[in-house]
Motif scaffolding. Structure first.
Motif, short mmCIF file in Angstrom:
data_model
loop_
_atom_site.label_atom_id
_atom_site.label_comp_id
_atom_site.label_asym_id
_atom_site.label_seq_id
_atom_site.Cartn_x
_atom_site.Cartn_y
_atom_site.Cartn_z
N GLU A 123 1.03 -1.32 -0.01
CA GLU A 123 -0.16 0.23 -0.10
C GLU A 123 0.68 1.30 0.21
O GLU A 123 1.70 1.19 0.58
CB GLU A 123 -0.80 -0.11 1.66
CG GLU A 123 -0.32 -0.34 2.38
CD GLU A 123 -1.09 -0.49 3.80
OE1 GLU A 123 -1.95 -0.50 2.92
OE2 GLU A 123 -0.29 -1.02 4.53
N GLY A 124 0.10 2.09 -0.14
CA GLY A 124 1.13 3.49 -0.36
C GLY A 124 1.78 3.24 -1.83
O GLY A 124 3.57 4.21 -1.74
N PHE A 125 2.47 2.76 -3.26
CA PHE A 125 3.96 2.80 -3.52
C PHE A 125 3.43 3.97 -4.41
O PHE A 125 4.26 4.48 -4.86
CB PHE A 125 2.82 1.56 -4.59
CG PHE A 125 4.02 1.34 -5.51
CD1 PHE A 125 5.60 0.08 -5.18
CD2 PHE A 125 3.84 1.43 -6.88
CE1 PHE A 125 5.77 0.28 -5.90
CE2 PHE A 125 5.11 1.26 -7.52
CZ PHE A 125 6.41 0.87 -7.21
N VAL A 126 2.41 4.42 -4.85
CA VAL A 126 1.85 5.60 -5.52
C VAL A 126 0.79 6.82 -5.34
O VAL A 126 0.82 6.02 -4.57
CB VAL A 126 2.22 5.85 -7.15
CG1 VAL A 126 3.54 4.97 -8.13
CG2 VAL A 126 0.70 4.47 -6.95
N PHE A 127 1.61 8.28 -4.60
CA PHE A 127 1.16 9.32 -4.43
C PHE A 127 0.78 8.94 -3.01
O PHE A 127 -0.18 7.66 -2.60
CB PHE A 127 -0.66 9.35 -5.35
CG PHE A 127 -0.12 9.73 -6.40
CD1 PHE A 127 0.17 10.80 -6.63
CD2 PHE A 127 -0.59 9.03 -7.59
CE1 PHE A 127 -0.17 11.29 -8.26
CE2 PHE A 127 -0.68 8.78 -8.76
CZ PHE A 127 0.51 10.09 -9.30
N GLY A 128 0.71 9.66 -1.95
CA GLY A 128 0.13 9.68 -0.52
C GLY A 128 -1.73 9.65 -0.40
O GLY A 128 -2.41 10.04 -1.00
N HIS A 129 -2.12 9.40 0.79
CA HIS A 129 -3.21 8.60 0.69
C HIS A 129 -3.88 9.00 2.14
O HIS A 129 -2.34 8.95 3.26
CB HIS A 129 -3.90 7.97 0.41
CG HIS A 129 -3.43 6.59 1.04
ND1 HIS A 129 -2.72 5.72 0.58
CD2 HIS A 129 -3.54 5.25 2.11
CE1 HIS A 129 -2.04 4.92 0.89
NE2 HIS A 129 -2.81 4.87 1.97
N ASP A 137 3.18 7.59 3.45
CA ASP A 137 3.52 7.80 2.36
C ASP A 137 3.96 7.38 1.11
O ASP A 137 4.15 6.14 1.33
CB ASP A 137 5.18 8.86 2.47
CG ASP A 137 4.95 10.43 3.40
OD1 ASP A 137 3.81 10.62 3.11
OD2 ASP A 137 5.97 10.37 4.94
N ALA A 138 4.36 8.22 0.01
CA ALA A 138 4.17 7.20 -1.44
C ALA A 138 5.65 6.23 -1.27
O ALA A 138 7.24 7.29 -0.52
CB ALA A 138 4.10 7.78 -3.05
N ASP A 139 6.26 5.19 -1.87
CA ASP A 139 7.68 4.90 -1.09
C ASP A 139 7.39 4.06 -2.32
O ASP A 139 8.83 3.25 -2.75
CB ASP A 139 7.40 3.77 -0.63
CG ASP A 139 6.43 2.28 -0.23
OD1 ASP A 139 6.30 2.25 -1.57
OD2 ASP A 139 6.57 1.70 0.32
N ALA A 140 7.66 3.91 -3.74
CA ALA A 140 8.03 3.24 -4.99
C ALA A 140 9.50 3.35 -5.52
O ALA A 140 10.27 1.98 -5.29
CB ALA A 140 6.98 3.77 -6.33
N PHE A 186 6.07 3.48 -11.96
CA PHE A 186 6.69 3.23 -11.43
C PHE A 186 7.43 1.62 -11.50
O PHE A 186 7.79 1.40 -9.77
CB PHE A 186 6.48 4.20 -10.08
CG PHE A 186 6.86 5.54 -10.46
CD1 PHE A 186 7.14 6.85 -11.15
CD2 PHE A 186 6.67 6.43 -9.17
CE1 PHE A 186 7.63 7.71 -10.69
CE2 PHE A 186 6.79 7.35 -8.81
CZ PHE A 186 7.82 7.96 -9.78
N CYS A 187 7.36 1.25 -12.56
CA CYS A 187 7.88 -0.46 -12.35
C CYS A 187 6.68 -1.61 -11.29
O CYS A 187 7.74 -2.29 -11.15
CB CYS A 187 8.78 -0.18 -11.74
SG CYS A 187 10.07 0.23 -13.21
N SER A 188 5.35 -0.91 -11.09
CA SER A 188 4.81 -2.30 -10.20
C SER A 188 4.39 -3.30 -11.06
O SER A 188 4.72 -3.25 -11.94
CB SER A 188 3.31 -1.23 -9.78
OG SER A 188 2.71 -2.24 -9.45
#
Length: 256
Positions: A123-129, A137-140, A186-188
């Motif tokens: 969770e939180g791979f792209v875009f914070g929520h 925070d996003a952490d990719a 971002f390579c998911s």
């Protein structure tokens, strides 16, 4: 896409969730790590018996959740013990994955590397929520660098987008498809679509939208029907059997 198809060659695959019991240090912990391991293995064996396509382990009962920066060592230690045992009993041809709530993405990667698991859910791979645990925070960038650094690139990373149990007001100007494109950029290795809560069906319209406009594999990460059971109860072998029977009929009819 290639990595996903290697793990799940069927077009319609079922990844069964093992909701591990509450870990040591959490409010619902019952005082026995071995009982947590035994129950997780029992659930995994039930799923294997009914020929699911994959297994994922999650610390869903660690209520209320805390962010990974507050984890104690016991969280990773307990998950490692569970996953090691699950991997021993699950046939090698069935992929195994894990998620560590909340936002324990680096920790999950480490466990996957050590226990020969095939994928993690993040969770939180792209875009914070805003989640019910607070700001995520996003952490990719950090996560993929960590995967490279520990030589765990064989571990696939499947990523929730606009995930359940969260507010996405700060990214309301971004559509679901735009968020999926960001995850792809971002390579998911695959994106996860959920309903509003665990057990709540994902939107059919959103699923079709993603399948039409996104090149990544799409995984439904919450309810698949409108009569889902209570995730806090024990896994029902009868319901697992009924679900897989429907899936197998669908596969046969569509030659999947």
């Amino acid at each position: 896409m290639f990595k996903f198809k290697q793990l799940f060659p069927n077009k319609c695959s079922v990844i069964a969730m093992v909701h591990a019991g509450a870990f040591p240090g959490t409010p619902l912990y019952r005082g026995s790590v071995q009982s947590i391991v035994d129950k997780a293995c029992m659930e995994a064996e039930t799923y294997i018996k009914h020929q699911v396509d994959g297994i994922i382990v999650e610390n869903m009962n660690d209520l209320p959740y805390i962010q990974s920066k507050h984890f104690g060592p016991e969280t990773v230690a307990t998950m490692t013990k569970i996953c090691e045992r699950v991997r021993e009993i699950v046939p090698k041809n069935i992929p195994c994955g894990l998620q560590i709530l909340a936002g324990g993405n680096r920790e999950a990667l480490a466990v996957a590397k050590v226990c020969n698991f095939n994928f993690i859910r993040t969770e939180g791979f792209v875009f914070g929520h805003i989640a019910d645990e607070g700001m995520m925070d996003a952490d990719a960038g950090l996560l993929l660098r960590y995967r490279k650094g520990i030589d765990a690139e064989s571990v696939s990373i499947f990523t929730d987008i606009k995930k359940k149990h969260s507010s996405h007001a700060i990214t309301s100007d971004l559509s679901l498809v735009e968020t999926a494109h960001a995850a792809e950029f971002f390579c998911s290795d695959g994106i996860i679509l959920t309903g509003i809560a665990t057990g709540s069906p994902a939107s059919t319209e959103e699923l079709l939208d993603l399948k039409t406009h996104c090149n990544l594999p799409v995984i439904i990460g919450s309810g698949v029907t409108d009569y889902n059971g209570n995730w806090m109860e024990n896994v029902s072998p009868e319901r697992v059997g009924r679900l897989m029977k429907v899936v197998n009929v669908f596969r046969t009819a569509n030659r999947l």
